[in-house]
Write a protein that holds these residues in place. Structure first.
Motif, PDB file in Angstrom:
ATOM      1  N   ASP A  55      -1.930  49.662 -23.788  1.00 12.72           N
ATOM      2  CA  ASP A  55      -1.213  49.924 -22.542  1.00 12.72           C
ATOM      3  C   ASP A  55      -1.117  48.703 -21.624  1.00 12.72           C
ATOM      4  O   ASP A  55      -0.642  48.821 -20.495  1.00 12.72           O
ATOM      5  CB  ASP A  55      -1.811  51.104 -21.768  1.00 12.72           C
ATOM      6  CG  ASP A  55      -0.735  51.857 -20.994  1.00 12.72           C
ATOM      7  OD1 ASP A  55       0.369  52.031 -21.544  1.00 12.72           O
ATOM      8  OD2 ASP A  55      -0.978  52.251 -19.838  1.00 12.72           O
ATOM      9  N   SER A  56      -1.564  47.522 -22.088  1.00 14.01           N
ATOM     10  CA  SER A  56      -1.244  46.311 -21.324  1.00 14.01           C
ATOM     11  C   SER A  56       0.261  46.100 -21.391  1.00 14.01           C
ATOM     12  O   SER A  56       0.957  46.673 -22.246  1.00 14.01           O
ATOM     13  CB  SER A  56      -1.964  45.092 -21.901  1.00 14.01           C
ATOM     14  OG  SER A  56      -1.319  44.652 -23.087  1.00 14.01           O
ATOM     15  N   GLN A  57       0.785  45.260 -20.530  1.00 12.26           N
ATOM     16  CA  GLN A  57       2.229  45.032 -20.531  1.00 12.26           C
ATOM     17  C   GLN A  57       2.688  44.344 -21.823  1.00 12.26           C
ATOM     18  O   GLN A  57       3.773  44.638 -22.337  1.00 12.26           O
ATOM     19  CB  GLN A  57       2.630  44.209 -19.308  1.00 12.26           C
ATOM     20  CG  GLN A  57       2.362  44.916 -17.981  1.00 12.26           C
ATOM     21  CD  GLN A  57       3.018  46.285 -17.924  1.00 12.26           C
ATOM     22  OE1 GLN A  57       4.232  46.394 -17.918  1.00 12.26           O
ATOM     23  NE2 GLN A  57       2.220  47.346 -17.907  1.00 12.26           N
ATOM     24  N   ILE A  58       1.874  43.442 -22.358  1.00 13.57           N
ATOM     25  CA  ILE A  58       2.220  42.795 -23.625  1.00 13.57           C
ATOM     26  C   ILE A  58       2.158  43.808 -24.766  1.00 13.57           C
ATOM     27  O   ILE A  58       3.036  43.830 -25.642  1.00 13.57           O
ATOM     28  CB  ILE A  58       1.279  41.605 -23.901  1.00 13.57           C
ATOM     29  CG1 ILE A  58       1.411  40.555 -22.805  1.00 13.57           C
ATOM     30  CG2 ILE A  58       1.571  41.002 -25.272  1.00 13.57           C
ATOM     31  CD1 ILE A  58       2.782  39.947 -22.679  1.00 13.57           C
ATOM     32  N   TRP A  59       1.148  44.656 -24.768  1.00 15.47           N
ATOM     33  CA  TRP A  59       1.026  45.706 -25.794  1.00 15.47           C
ATOM     34  C   TRP A  59       2.236  46.623 -25.746  1.00 15.47           C
ATOM     35  O   TRP A  59       2.806  46.985 -26.777  1.00 15.47           O
ATOM     36  CB  TRP A  59      -0.255  46.482 -25.575  1.00 15.47           C
ATOM     37  CG  TRP A  59      -0.573  47.505 -26.634  1.00 15.47           C
ATOM     38  CD1 TRP A  59      -1.300  47.327 -27.766  1.00 15.47           C
ATOM     39  CD2 TRP A  59      -0.157  48.885 -26.641  1.00 15.47           C
ATOM     40  NE1 TRP A  59      -1.380  48.494 -28.494  1.00 15.47           N
ATOM     41  CE2 TRP A  59      -0.682  49.470 -27.823  1.00 15.47           C
ATOM     42  CE3 TRP A  59       0.592  49.675 -25.777  1.00 15.47           C
ATOM     43  CZ2 TRP A  59      -0.466  50.807 -28.149  1.00 15.47           C
ATOM     44  CZ3 TRP A  59       0.812  50.998 -26.110  1.00 15.47           C
ATOM     45  CH2 TRP A  59       0.284  51.560 -27.275  1.00 15.47           C
ATOM     46  N   ARG A  60       2.663  46.983 -24.545  1.00 17.12           N
ATOM     47  CA  ARG A  60       3.812  47.878 -24.401  1.00 17.12           C
ATOM     48  C   ARG A  60       5.097  47.204 -24.897  1.00 17.12           C
ATOM     49  O   ARG A  60       5.926  47.841 -25.555  1.00 17.12           O
ATOM     50  CB  ARG A  60       3.954  48.325 -22.943  1.00 17.12           C
ATOM     51  CG  ARG A  60       2.822  49.223 -22.464  1.00 17.12           C
ATOM     52  CD  ARG A  60       3.039  49.684 -21.013  1.00 17.12           C
ATOM     53  NE  ARG A  60       4.204  50.567 -20.911  1.00 17.12           N
ATOM     54  CZ  ARG A  60       4.172  51.880 -21.149  1.00 17.12           C
ATOM     55  NH1 ARG A  60       3.034  52.454 -21.516  1.00 17.12           N
ATOM     56  NH2 ARG A  60       5.263  52.609 -21.018  1.00 17.12           N
ATOM     57  N   ASN A  96       5.895  36.335 -36.092  1.00 15.98           N
ATOM     58  CA  ASN A  96       6.151  37.514 -36.922  1.00 15.98           C
ATOM     59  C   ASN A  96       6.542  38.727 -36.075  1.00 15.98           C
ATOM     60  O   ASN A  96       6.143  39.861 -36.349  1.00 15.98           O
ATOM     61  CB  ASN A  96       4.934  37.853 -37.792  1.00 15.98           C
ATOM     62  CG  ASN A  96       4.637  36.753 -38.791  1.00 15.98           C
ATOM     63  OD1 ASN A  96       5.542  36.067 -39.266  1.00 15.98           O
ATOM     64  ND2 ASN A  96       3.369  36.564 -39.112  1.00 15.98           N
ATOM     65  N   GLY A  97       7.288  38.464 -35.005  1.00 11.47           N
ATOM     66  CA  GLY A  97       7.775  39.537 -34.149  1.00 11.47           C
ATOM     67  C   GLY A  97       6.780  40.073 -33.143  1.00 11.47           C
ATOM     68  O   GLY A  97       7.104  40.983 -32.369  1.00 11.47           O
ATOM     69  N   VAL A  98       5.568  39.523 -33.129  1.00 10.15           N
ATOM     70  CA  VAL A  98       4.526  40.010 -32.216  1.00 10.15           C
ATOM     71  C   VAL A  98       4.374  39.026 -31.060  1.00 10.15           C
ATOM     72  O   VAL A  98       4.162  37.826 -31.267  1.00 10.15           O
ATOM     73  CB  VAL A  98       3.184  40.180 -32.944  1.00 10.15           C
ATOM     74  CG1 VAL A  98       2.102  40.612 -31.963  1.00 10.15           C
ATOM     75  CG2 VAL A  98       3.328  41.202 -34.071  1.00 10.15           C
ATOM     76  N   ARG A 180       5.169  28.369 -38.077  1.00  5.61           N
ATOM     77  CA  ARG A 180       6.198  28.350 -39.105  1.00  5.61           C
ATOM     78  C   ARG A 180       5.832  29.221 -40.302  1.00  5.61           C
ATOM     79  O   ARG A 180       6.707  29.742 -40.986  1.00  5.61           O
ATOM     80  CB  ARG A 180       6.448  26.900 -39.555  1.00  5.61           C
ATOM     81  CG  ARG A 180       7.210  26.089 -38.514  1.00  5.61           C
ATOM     82  CD  ARG A 180       7.007  24.595 -38.704  1.00  5.61           C
ATOM     83  NE  ARG A 180       7.910  23.824 -37.858  1.00  5.61           N
ATOM     84  CZ  ARG A 180       7.831  23.719 -36.537  1.00  5.61           C
ATOM     85  NH1 ARG A 180       6.871  24.353 -35.891  1.00  5.61           N
ATOM     86  NH2 ARG A 180       8.692  22.991 -35.842  1.00  5.61           N
ATOM     87  N   THR A 181       4.539  29.359 -40.565  1.00  6.19           N
ATOM     88  CA  THR A 181       4.098  30.132 -41.733  1.00  6.19           C
ATOM     89  C   THR A 181       3.343  31.394 -41.357  1.00  6.19           C
ATOM     90  O   THR A 181       3.207  32.309 -42.172  1.00  6.19           O
ATOM     91  CB  THR A 181       3.186  29.279 -42.625  1.00  6.19           C
ATOM     92  OG1 THR A 181       1.981  28.963 -41.899  1.00  6.19           O
ATOM     93  CG2 THR A 181       3.883  27.990 -43.031  1.00  6.19           C
ATOM     94  N   GLY A 182       2.817  31.443 -40.118  1.00  6.84           N
ATOM     95  CA  GLY A 182       1.988  32.570 -39.703  1.00  6.84           C
ATOM     96  C   GLY A 182       0.584  32.502 -40.259  1.00  6.84           C
ATOM     97  O   GLY A 182      -0.215  33.424 -40.053  1.00  6.84           O
ATOM     98  N   GLU A 183       0.249  31.399 -40.948  1.00 10.53           N
ATOM     99  CA  GLU A 183      -1.077  31.251 -41.550  1.00 10.53           C
ATOM    100  C   GLU A 183      -2.014  30.486 -40.616  1.00 10.53           C
ATOM    101  O   GLU A 183      -1.585  29.617 -39.861  1.00 10.53           O
ATOM    102  CB  GLU A 183      -0.975  30.522 -42.889  1.00 10.53           C
ATOM    103  CG  GLU A 183      -0.181  31.287 -43.936  1.00 10.53           C
ATOM    104  CD  GLU A 183      -0.075  30.535 -45.241  1.00 10.53           C
ATOM    105  OE1 GLU A 183      -0.557  29.377 -45.296  1.00 10.53           O
ATOM    106  OE2 GLU A 183       0.480  31.089 -46.199  1.00 10.53           O
ATOM    107  N   ARG A 184      -3.296  30.805 -40.715  1.00 15.50           N
ATOM    108  CA  ARG A 184      -4.299  30.142 -39.875  1.00 15.50           C
ATOM    109  C   ARG A 184      -4.353  28.649 -40.198  1.00 15.50           C
ATOM    110  O   ARG A 184      -4.373  28.251 -41.356  1.00 15.50           O
ATOM    111  CB  ARG A 184      -5.662  30.784 -40.102  1.00 15.50           C
ATOM    112  CG  ARG A 184      -6.764  30.200 -39.227  1.00 15.50           C
ATOM    113  CD  ARG A 184      -7.991  31.072 -39.269  1.00 15.50           C
ATOM    114  NE  ARG A 184      -9.080  30.479 -38.493  1.00 15.50           N
ATOM    115  CZ  ARG A 184     -10.138  31.149 -38.067  1.00 15.50           C
ATOM    116  NH1 ARG A 184     -10.250  32.435 -38.352  1.00 15.50           N
ATOM    117  NH2 ARG A 184     -11.083  30.555 -37.373  1.00 15.50           N
ATOM    118  N   GLN A 185      -4.366  27.831 -39.146  1.00 14.24           N
ATOM    119  CA  GLN A 185      -4.403  26.381 -39.299  1.00 14.24           C
ATOM    120  C   GLN A 185      -5.839  25.890 -39.148  1.00 14.24           C
ATOM    121  O   GLN A 185      -6.512  26.214 -38.163  1.00 14.24           O
ATOM    122  CB  GLN A 185      -3.505  25.723 -38.242  1.00 14.24           C
ATOM    123  CG  GLN A 185      -3.463  24.210 -38.269  1.00 14.24           C
ATOM    124  CD  GLN A 185      -2.849  23.669 -39.535  1.00 14.24           C
ATOM    125  OE1 GLN A 185      -3.504  23.655 -40.583  1.00 14.24           O
ATOM    126  NE2 GLN A 185      -1.599  23.229 -39.455  1.00 14.24           N
TER     127      GLN A 185
END
Length: 257
Positions: A55-60, A96-98, A180-185
């Motif tokens: 329910d945070s604004q980012i979560w919403r 990734n859309g998040v 660019r990859t969504g993988e942990r750096q």
């Protein structure tokens, strides 16, 4: 040595220890509410901007729900867009859309708090949240603040600086992904950025950590040439690579000490 009376408090906010240390000479009836308000502000930021807090604004936003029209939310998202452009997309608040502005929000919150304390007459203060530090004014009459840059992996103090007005943000203690990859750096040990705006320094540190060693060193050199921000990069083997301005600040620190 003469010291300021002031007041200090440490509490847990955003899942990390946060300290607010005010050294300005003010009566207790003014200092206590100032520190109360400081931690109320930081908790509001956590409740509003945490992508993991239901329910945070980012979560919403991430769940396609309606949000409140909060000026600070619009400001943060706008600044994140600007910083993404400034770093060639290496600072990215949407992967990734998040939506997740965590790489900027802590520094931004401390920078806003620091300015608010100055406006309230508490110009001598130090704020530390998980290794991101903002200092202003003096630690004692005529004395700058002593600020250590800690390695987030080993907790070793890499550099000691003395300053009256400085922000230091370090990336490497928490996961940073390649946008660019969504993988942990994990090709660097840590990146610390020093400059006048802690939110911007925080975003730059996050971006350079994501870049990896070669691009990070090039970006750090460009920042240093522009003049406002200096960088210390710790490689995976423990070696340090710093922009020239870091040595200048450290030399001032030795003289001040």
């Amino acid at each position: 040595m003469t010291i300021f009376p002031g007041s200090a408090r440490v509490d847990t906010v955003m899942g990390m220890p946060v300290s607010v240390d005010i050294r300005t000479v003010l009566p207790a009836r003014e200092l206590t509410p100032l520190i109360d308000d400081a931690f109320s502000w930081l908790r509001w930021v956590a409740d509003t901007f945490s992508p993991a807090k239901e329910d945070s604004q980012i979560w919403r936003l991430n769940h396609g729900l309606t949000i409140r029209q909060i000026p600070e939310l619009i400001e943060v998202l706008h600044r994140c867009e600007e910083l993404s452009e400034a770093t060639g997309g290496w600072f990215e608040h949407r992967i990734n859309g998040v939506l997740d502005p965590s790489g900027y929000i802590k520094g931004w919150a401390l920078e806003r708090l620091s300015r608010a304390l100055c406006n309230a007459g508490a110009g001598d203060h130090r704020i530390n949240a998980g290794g991101d530090i903002r200092v202003r004014g003096s630690a004692a009459p005529g004395k700058p603040w002593r600020v250590g840059i800690r390695d987030p992996r080993t907790d070793v103090v890499r550099k000691v600086l003395y300053a009256h007005d400085l922000g230091i943000a370090t990336s490497g203690g928490a996961a940073v992904v390649d946008p660019r990859t969504g993988e942990r750096q994990e090709t660097l040990g840590s990146v610390s950025v020093i400059g006048p705006d802690l939110g911007v320094a925080d975003a730059y540190a996050t971006a350079m950590y994501a870049m990896g060693p070669t691009l990070a060193r090039r970006f750090a050199a460009d920042l240093a040439e522009a003049g406002a921000y200096q960088t210390m990069i710790v490689l995976r083997d423990g070696k340090e690579v710093s922009t020239p301005g870091i040595s200048g600040i450290a030399a001032q620190a030795r003289l001040a000490g």
